[in-house]
Design a protein around this motif. Structure first.
Motif, PDB file in Angstrom:
ATOM      1  N   HIS A 119      31.357  67.623  29.639  1.00  0.00           N
ATOM      2  CA  HIS A 119      32.662  67.116  30.085  1.00  0.00           C
ATOM      3  C   HIS A 119      33.011  65.944  29.171  1.00  0.00           C
ATOM      4  CE1 HIS A 119      30.883  63.534  32.150  1.00  0.00           C
ATOM      5  NE2 HIS A 119      29.844  64.336  32.154  1.00  0.00           N
ATOM      6  N   PHE A 120      34.278  65.793  28.871  1.00  0.00           N
ATOM      7  CA  PHE A 120      34.682  64.828  27.848  1.00  0.00           C
ATOM      8  C   PHE A 120      35.484  63.674  28.447  1.00  0.00           C
ATOM      9  CE2 PHE A 120      33.391  68.456  25.509  1.00  0.00           C
ATOM     10  CZ  PHE A 120      33.061  68.058  24.235  1.00  0.00           C
ATOM     11  N   GLY A 121      34.971  63.111  29.552  1.00  0.00           N
ATOM     12  CA  GLY A 121      35.653  61.979  30.169  1.00  0.00           C
ATOM     13  C   GLY A 121      36.767  62.426  31.091  1.00  0.00           C
ATOM     14  N   GLY A 122      37.528  61.472  31.569  1.00  0.00           N
ATOM     15  CA  GLY A 122      38.616  61.769  32.496  1.00  0.00           C
ATOM     16  C   GLY A 122      39.746  62.546  31.844  1.00  0.00           C
ATOM     17  N   ALA A 123      40.525  63.217  32.678  1.00  0.00           N
ATOM     18  CA  ALA A 123      41.626  64.043  32.168  1.00  0.00           C
ATOM     19  C   ALA A 123      42.772  63.202  31.625  1.00  0.00           C
ATOM     20  CB  ALA A 123      42.126  64.959  33.281  1.00  0.00           C
ATOM     21  N   GLY A 124      42.986  62.004  32.194  1.00  0.00           N
ATOM     22  CA  GLY A 124      44.149  61.195  31.836  1.00  0.00           C
ATOM     23  C   GLY A 124      44.300  60.919  30.352  1.00  0.00           C
ATOM     24  N   PRO A 125      43.275  60.389  29.685  1.00  0.00           N
ATOM     25  CA  PRO A 125      43.413  60.102  28.249  1.00  0.00           C
ATOM     26  C   PRO A 125      43.708  61.346  27.410  1.00  0.00           C
ATOM     27  CG  PRO A 125      41.551  58.904  29.173  1.00  0.00           C
ATOM     28  CD  PRO A 125      42.014  59.844  30.230  1.00  0.00           C
ATOM     29  N   TRP A 126      43.185  62.485  27.802  1.00  0.00           N
ATOM     30  CA  TRP A 126      43.449  63.706  27.046  1.00  0.00           C
ATOM     31  C   TRP A 126      44.894  64.175  27.215  1.00  0.00           C
ATOM     32  CZ3 TRP A 126      40.562  64.747  23.203  1.00  0.00           C
ATOM     33  CH2 TRP A 126      39.199  64.425  23.225  1.00  0.00           C
ATOM     34  N   HIS A 127      45.421  64.041  28.419  1.00  0.00           N
ATOM     35  CA  HIS A 127      46.829  64.389  28.619  1.00  0.00           C
ATOM     36  C   HIS A 127      47.736  63.418  27.855  1.00  0.00           C
ATOM     37  CE1 HIS A 127      46.262  67.671  31.367  1.00  0.00           C
ATOM     38  NE2 HIS A 127      45.558  66.932  32.209  1.00  0.00           N
ATOM     39  N   GLU A 128      47.341  62.161  27.812  1.00  0.00           N
ATOM     40  CA  GLU A 128      48.121  61.181  27.046  1.00  0.00           C
ATOM     41  C   GLU A 128      48.091  61.512  25.552  1.00  0.00           C
ATOM     42  OE1 GLU A 128      46.466  57.408  27.996  1.00  0.00           O
ATOM     43  OE2 GLU A 128      47.040  57.509  30.119  1.00  0.00           O
ATOM     44  N   ARG A 129      46.934  61.905  25.040  1.00  0.00           N
ATOM     45  CA  ARG A 129      46.856  62.256  23.629  1.00  0.00           C
ATOM     46  C   ARG A 129      47.678  63.514  23.340  1.00  0.00           C
ATOM     47  NH1 ARG A 129      41.296  62.845  20.134  1.00  0.00           N
ATOM     48  NH2 ARG A 129      40.820  60.898  21.246  1.00  0.00           N
ATOM     49  N   ALA A 130      47.642  64.482  24.265  1.00  0.00           N
ATOM     50  CA  ALA A 130      48.439  65.694  24.075  1.00  0.00           C
ATOM     51  C   ALA A 130      49.923  65.345  23.976  1.00  0.00           C
ATOM     52  CB  ALA A 130      48.193  66.668  25.228  1.00  0.00           C
ATOM     53  N   GLU A 131      50.388  64.441  24.821  1.00  0.00           N
ATOM     54  CA  GLU A 131      51.794  64.036  24.791  1.00  0.00           C
ATOM     55  C   GLU A 131      52.116  63.288  23.504  1.00  0.00           C
ATOM     56  OE1 GLU A 131      55.710  63.664  25.858  1.00  0.00           O
ATOM     57  OE2 GLU A 131      54.125  64.927  26.715  1.00  0.00           O
ATOM     58  N   LEU A 132      51.172  62.469  23.050  1.00  0.00           N
ATOM     59  CA  LEU A 132      51.371  61.705  21.822  1.00  0.00           C
ATOM     60  C   LEU A 132      51.593  62.624  20.627  1.00  0.00           C
ATOM     61  CD1 LEU A 132      51.262  58.961  20.276  1.00  0.00           C
ATOM     62  CD2 LEU A 132      48.787  59.331  20.051  1.00  0.00           C
ATOM     63  N   VAL A 133      50.755  63.655  20.489  1.00  0.00           N
ATOM     64  CA  VAL A 133      50.895  64.523  19.318  1.00  0.00           C
ATOM     65  C   VAL A 133      52.090  65.456  19.452  1.00  0.00           C
ATOM     66  CG1 VAL A 133      48.456  64.375  18.717  1.00  0.00           C
ATOM     67  CG2 VAL A 133      49.240  66.225  20.191  1.00  0.00           C
ATOM     68  N   ARG A 134      52.463  65.777  20.668  1.00  0.00           N
ATOM     69  CA  ARG A 134      53.648  66.629  20.829  1.00  0.00           C
ATOM     70  C   ARG A 134      54.912  65.898  20.398  1.00  0.00           C
ATOM     71  NH1 ARG A 134      51.152  69.188  25.870  1.00  0.00           N
ATOM     72  NH2 ARG A 134      50.880  71.384  25.264  1.00  0.00           N
ATOM     73  N   THR A 135      54.923  64.598  20.582  1.00  0.00           N
ATOM     74  CA  THR A 135      56.125  63.837  20.230  1.00  0.00           C
ATOM     75  C   THR A 135      56.072  63.270  18.812  1.00  0.00           C
ATOM     76  OG1 THR A 135      55.160  61.838  21.227  1.00  0.00           O
ATOM     77  CG2 THR A 135      56.578  63.202  22.630  1.00  0.00           C
ATOM     78  N   GLY A 136      54.874  62.974  18.319  1.00  0.00           N
ATOM     79  CA  GLY A 136      54.786  62.323  17.010  1.00  0.00           C
ATOM     80  C   GLY A 136      53.880  62.997  16.018  1.00  0.00           C
ATOM     81  N   GLY A 137      53.377  64.205  16.343  1.00  0.00           N
ATOM     82  CA  GLY A 137      52.457  64.878  15.445  1.00  0.00           C
ATOM     83  C   GLY A 137      51.089  64.190  15.442  1.00  0.00           C
ATOM     84  N   THR A 138      50.248  64.592  14.519  1.00  0.00           N
ATOM     85  CA  THR A 138      48.895  64.029  14.459  1.00  0.00           C
ATOM     86  C   THR A 138      48.802  62.781  13.588  1.00  0.00           C
ATOM     87  OG1 THR A 138      48.333  65.507  12.615  1.00  0.00           O
ATOM     88  CG2 THR A 138      47.820  66.286  14.848  1.00  0.00           C
ATOM     89  N   GLU A 139      49.894  62.409  12.933  1.00  0.00           N
ATOM     90  CA  GLU A 139      49.869  61.237  12.068  1.00  0.00           C
ATOM     91  C   GLU A 139      49.432  59.966  12.804  1.00  0.00           C
ATOM     92  OE1 GLU A 139      49.751  59.034   8.795  1.00  0.00           O
ATOM     93  OE2 GLU A 139      50.111  61.189   8.827  1.00  0.00           O
ATOM     94  N   PRO A 140      49.893  59.712  14.052  1.00  0.00           N
ATOM     95  CA  PRO A 140      49.428  58.507  14.742  1.00  0.00           C
ATOM     96  C   PRO A 140      47.925  58.461  14.955  1.00  0.00           C
ATOM     97  CG  PRO A 140      51.386  59.386  15.816  1.00  0.00           C
ATOM     98  CD  PRO A 140      50.934  60.410  14.825  1.00  0.00           C
ATOM     99  N   LEU A 141      47.260  59.628  14.971  1.00  0.00           N
ATOM    100  CA  LEU A 141      45.808  59.668  15.153  1.00  0.00           C
ATOM    101  C   LEU A 141      45.047  59.498  13.849  1.00  0.00           C
ATOM    102  CD1 LEU A 141      45.532  62.740  17.577  1.00  0.00           C
ATOM    103  CD2 LEU A 141      45.620  60.313  18.202  1.00  0.00           C
ATOM    104  N   ALA A 142      45.710  59.793  12.721  1.00  0.00           N
ATOM    105  CA  ALA A 142      45.013  59.834  11.438  1.00  0.00           C
ATOM    106  C   ALA A 142      44.454  58.473  11.031  1.00  0.00           C
ATOM    107  CB  ALA A 142      45.946  60.367  10.354  1.00  0.00           C
ATOM    108  N   GLY A 143      45.207  57.419  11.306  1.00  0.00           N
ATOM    109  CA  GLY A 143      44.751  56.096  10.888  1.00  0.00           C
ATOM    110  C   GLY A 143      43.537  55.604  11.648  1.00  0.00           C
ATOM    111  N   THR A 144      43.374  56.049  12.893  1.00  0.00           N
ATOM    112  CA  THR A 144      42.250  55.585  13.721  1.00  0.00           C
ATOM    113  C   THR A 144      41.089  56.569  13.753  1.00  0.00           C
ATOM    114  OG1 THR A 144      43.284  56.552  15.695  1.00  0.00           O
ATOM    115  CG2 THR A 144      43.787  54.239  15.196  1.00  0.00           C
ATOM    116  N   ALA A 145      41.292  57.762  13.195  1.00  0.00           N
ATOM    117  CA  ALA A 145      40.252  58.790  13.283  1.00  0.00           C
ATOM    118  C   ALA A 145      38.920  58.364  12.671  1.00  0.00           C
ATOM    119  CB  ALA A 145      40.747  60.084  12.638  1.00  0.00           C
ATOM    120  N   PRO A 146      38.908  57.747  11.463  1.00  0.00           N
ATOM    121  CA  PRO A 146      37.602  57.358  10.906  1.00  0.00           C
ATOM    122  C   PRO A 146      36.809  56.458  11.839  1.00  0.00           C
ATOM    123  CG  PRO A 146      39.272  57.261   9.201  1.00  0.00           C
ATOM    124  CD  PRO A 146      39.998  57.488  10.502  1.00  0.00           C
ATOM    125  N   GLY A 147      37.483  55.589  12.575  1.00  0.00           N
ATOM    126  CA  GLY A 147      36.783  54.705  13.504  1.00  0.00           C
ATOM    127  C   GLY A 147      36.216  55.437  14.707  1.00  0.00           C
TER     128      GLY A 147
END
Length: 392
Positions: A119-147
């Motif tokens: 299991h990968f933690g609570g559902a809330g953060p995953w739903h938030e990430r899904a909404e983030l990429v639907r509205t802004g693509g994966t670019e907002p995640l790219a800068g923080t991915a290495p960390g």
């Protein structure tokens, strides 16, 4: 025809098959550091998640589940003519392997879960990430991915793999990424862990913020035949940061799993000969064709190497159960074979008759009538080996 997951196949065509699953946001290239060594020994099948790499995003429509991902992998294996395979996966790719090993155990001969979880933690953060990429693509995640993927020193080291993986993330289809997030939001394999029988390797990075070591220990504790390896100074993509350590653990696991398979085959062959007799087994082996070879291997390893070798029931009891089941199923040829086996396991004709009489009550009189005819014929044939005994 449903399109297949994009995949690469490397290694000898006749080698044992190893299927490699990627992590969320990456492509099949995430396994590149291990490929040369793995492809020298195995027929390696790497695949891309839907919307990742070159896999069509349409393979994973909204509302898809882990079962849908698992079926896509099985469809790929079927298209390659692969019945059973070793499986190793990172993060989400590992969870796919866990689902397959629990729900389709015949297909998975061994399992490796690298920086993964039930299991990968609570559902809330995953739903938030899904909404983030639907509205802004994966670019907002790219800068923080290495960390998220690596320890700080490796993330800022300028290693070419970091840039390549970030580029993979930028290229992911946002909707497909969002659906994967929603699958992770609803995923909980904890109740399935006890169903996994495949020899399992669990690899954890001690500095992994996404699937910390506690998640790996939960996997190793829940899977009965699991080994845990924890890598110091490793984060979520440990296979990239510490490729040699992950490769060594994986190769050791695969060798030991293959040895275990060979041991089960040898044990199954020995028990099969003890119960059915050398003549019968020799005839079965001689009659094996390319078409029936997998079935012969399956019954030798599973029916004889795992079930009949179990220590909870003695062989007399197993013969009684087997006779009753064959009467119920109307399997006359198998019944004749197992009447002979029952005698070899120490049952007298009178006891065999009692088993068949009892089966008349629960399996039906016509089925038992046919069974008595079969058993009577077999016991008469064996009479010269049973001095003083009479058929039922």
């Amino acid at each position: 025809m449903t399109p297949l997951l994009h995949h690469h196949v490397d290694g000898p065509a006749d080698a044992p098959v190893l299927v490699l699953g990627p992590s969320l946001g990456t492509s099949l290239g995430v396994w590149e550091p291990q490929m040369a060594a793995l492809a020298a020994r195995y027929r390696v099948v790497r695949w891309d998640l839907p919307g990742h790499g070159r896999s069509p995003a349409s393979l994973l429509p909204a509302g898809s589940s882990m079962a849908d991902l698992g079926q896509l992998v099985l469809g790929l294996a079927d298209s390659l003519g692969v019945d059973s395979f070793a499986y190793a996966g990172i993060s989400l790719g590992g969870a796919v392997g866990g689902w397959l090993a629990a729900r389709r155990p015949r297909r998975v001969s061994s399992l490796a879960l690298v920086c993964s979880s039930a299991h990968f933690g609570g559902a809330g953060p995953w739903h938030e990430r899904a909404e983030l990429v639907r509205t802004g693509g994966t670019e907002p995640l790219a800068g923080t991915a290495p960390g998220r993927w690596f320890t700080p020193g490796f993330a800022t080291s300028g290693h070419a793999a970091v840039a390549a993986l970030v580029a993979d993330l930028r290229a992911v289809d946002p909707e497909a990424y969002a659906v994967c997030c929603e699958i992770l939001a609803g995923l909980d394999l904890r109740d399935d862990l006890a169903r996994i029988d495949a020899p399992t390797l669990v690899v954890a990075g001690r500095d992994d913020p996404a699937t910390p070591p506690a998640h790996a220990r939960e996997l190793a504790d829940g899977i009965r035949n699991a080994t845990l390896v924890e890598l110091p100074r490793a984060a979520h993509l440990a296979s990239v940061e510490w490729p040699g350590a992950v490769l060594d653990a994986l190769l050791t696991h695969l060798r030991q799993s293959a040895t275990g398979r060979e041991d089960r085959y040898a044990a199954g062959t020995a028990v099969r000969r003890e119960v059915l007799g050398d003549a019968h087994v020799d005839r079965a082996i001689a009659a094996t064709t390319p078409f029936t070879a997998r079935f012969q291997d399956f019954i030798t390893r599973y029916a004889w190497g795992e079930i009949w070798t179990g220590g909870t029931l003695d062989r007399r009891t197993r013969s009684c159960i087997t006779l009753t089941a064959l009467v119920a199923g109307g399997h006359r040829d198998e019944l004749a074979m197992h009447v002979r086996a029952a005698v070899r396991n120490g049952l007298t004709p009178e006891e065999i008759g009692e088993v068949l009489l009892q089966s008349a009550v629960y399996c039906g009189v016509p089925a038992a009538n046919s069974a008595f005819a079969v058993a009577d014929r077999v016991l008469k044939d064996l009479a010269e080996d049973l001095p003083g005994k009479q058929g039922p």
